[in-house]
Scaffold this motif. Structure first.
Motif, mmCIF file in Angstrom:
data_model
loop_
_atom_site.group_PDB
_atom_site.id
_atom_site.type_symbol
_atom_site.label_atom_id
_atom_site.label_comp_id
_atom_site.label_asym_id
_atom_site.label_seq_id
_atom_site.Cartn_x
_atom_site.Cartn_y
_atom_site.Cartn_z
ATOM 1 N N SER A 20 0.829 -1.206 0.000
ATOM 2 C CA SER A 20 0.000 0.000 0.000
ATOM 3 C C SER A 20 0.864 1.257 0.000
ATOM 4 O O SER A 20 0.574 2.209 -0.738
ATOM 5 N N GLU A 51 -0.847 -8.673 -4.505
ATOM 6 C CA GLU A 51 -1.707 -8.052 -3.503
ATOM 7 C C GLU A 51 -3.004 -8.844 -3.339
ATOM 8 O O GLU A 51 -3.456 -9.088 -2.220
ATOM 9 N N GLN A 55 -4.161 -10.826 0.080
ATOM 10 C CA GLN A 55 -5.435 -10.556 0.737
ATOM 11 C C GLN A 55 -6.273 -11.827 0.846
ATOM 12 O O GLN A 55 -6.873 -12.095 1.887
ATOM 13 N N ASN A 74 -12.211 -9.164 6.234
ATOM 14 C CA ASN A 74 -11.315 -9.280 5.079
ATOM 15 C C ASN A 74 -12.047 -9.463 3.755
ATOM 16 O O ASN A 74 -11.494 -9.163 2.696
ATOM 17 N N VAL A 77 -12.555 -6.371 1.027
ATOM 18 C CA VAL A 77 -11.340 -5.917 0.338
ATOM 19 C C VAL A 77 -10.889 -6.964 -0.677
ATOM 20 O O VAL A 77 -10.502 -6.629 -1.797
ATOM 21 N N ASN A 81 -10.683 -6.379 -4.716
ATOM 22 C CA ASN A 81 -9.485 -6.644 -5.525
ATOM 23 C C ASN A 81 -9.800 -7.579 -6.681
ATOM 24 O O ASN A 81 -9.335 -7.362 -7.808
ATOM 25 N N GLU A 113 -7.934 5.190 -3.088
ATOM 26 C CA GLU A 113 -8.060 3.756 -2.824
ATOM 27 C C GLU A 113 -6.833 3.219 -2.088
ATOM 28 O O GLU A 113 -6.957 2.434 -1.139
ATOM 29 N N LYS A 117 -6.822 1.585 1.632
ATOM 30 C CA LYS A 117 -6.255 0.260 1.877
ATOM 31 C C LYS A 117 -5.157 0.306 2.929
ATOM 32 O O LYS A 117 -5.050 -0.610 3.750
ATOM 33 N N TYR A 120 -6.893 0.488 6.210
ATOM 34 C CA TYR A 120 -7.508 -0.812 6.482
ATOM 35 C C TYR A 120 -6.462 -1.827 6.934
ATOM 36 O O TYR A 120 -6.664 -2.556 7.912
ATOM 37 N N HIS A 121 -5.327 -1.887 6.241
ATOM 38 C CA HIS A 121 -4.288 -2.859 6.602
ATOM 39 C C HIS A 121 -3.644 -2.526 7.945
ATOM 40 O O HIS A 121 -3.261 -3.435 8.685
#
Length: 139
Positions: A20, A51, A55, A74, A77, A81, A113, A117, A120-121
Motif C-alpha cells: 500500500s 496483492e 489478501q 477481510n 477488500v 481486488n 483507494e 487500503k 484498512y491494513h
C-alpha cells in the motif's frame, strides 16, 4: 495453532502494508511528474496479483481457523481486488492503464483507494497483533 495463524496473518499484513505504501509513493511520483505514466502503470500492475493473493491468503487463514468476524472483515477488500481485476477492459495494460490514468480523475481515485487500503491494513495489523497476543497468553 491459533497463534501460528495470527503470526502468518501479521507477516502477510506487513507485506500488504508495504504494498500500500509502495502504491501511494508510486502514484504520488506520477502525480508530481517524477515518472511517466507508462513506467508507473508497469510498476503497479506487477504487484496487483500478489496483492490479491496476499489478501485472499489472509482471508482463507481466518476461514480455516474459524475466526468469522475477521474473515468477514477481510472479505470486502478481497472481493474488491478480485472485482477490479476481473473488469479490466480488453486492450488495457492491466488494472492501471497509462492511456487512462490521467482521464476522469482516475489518478485521484487510485490514490484515495491506496490510502483507504493502507488504513484498512493498519487496522488489521493491530487486530492481528492483539489476537496473536491473546492466543499466546491463552496457550
Amino acid at each position: 495453532m491459533e497463534a501460528v495463524v495470527f503470526i502468518l496473518s501479521l507477516v502477510d499484513c506487513c507485506a500488504l502494508i508495504f504494498l500500500s505504501v509502495y502504491f501511494i509513493i508510486t502514484l504520488s511520483d506520477l502525480e508530481c511528474d517524477y515518472i511517466n505514466a507508462r513506467a508507473c502503470c508497469s510498476k503497479l500492475n506487477k504487484w496487483v496479483i500478489p496483492e490479491m493473493v496476499g489478501q485472499c491468503l489472509s482471508m482463507m487463514l481466518m476461514l480455516v481457523s474459524m475466526h468469522w468476524f475477521i474473515f468477514l472483515l477481510n472479505m470486502p477488500v478481497a472481493a474488491w481486488n478480485i472485482y477490479r481485476y476481473m473488469r479490466i477492459p480488453m486492450g488495457n495494460m492491466g488494472v492501471f492503464d497509462p492511456t487512462e490514468i490521467h482521464n476522469r480523475g482516475l489518478l485521484k481515485s487510485y490514490m484515495k483507494e491506496a490510502m483507504i487500503k493502507l488504513g484498512y491494513h493498519l487496522l488489521c495489523f493491530f487486530i492481528y497483533l492483539y489476537s496473536m497476543i491473546l492466543a499466546l497468553i491463552n496457550e
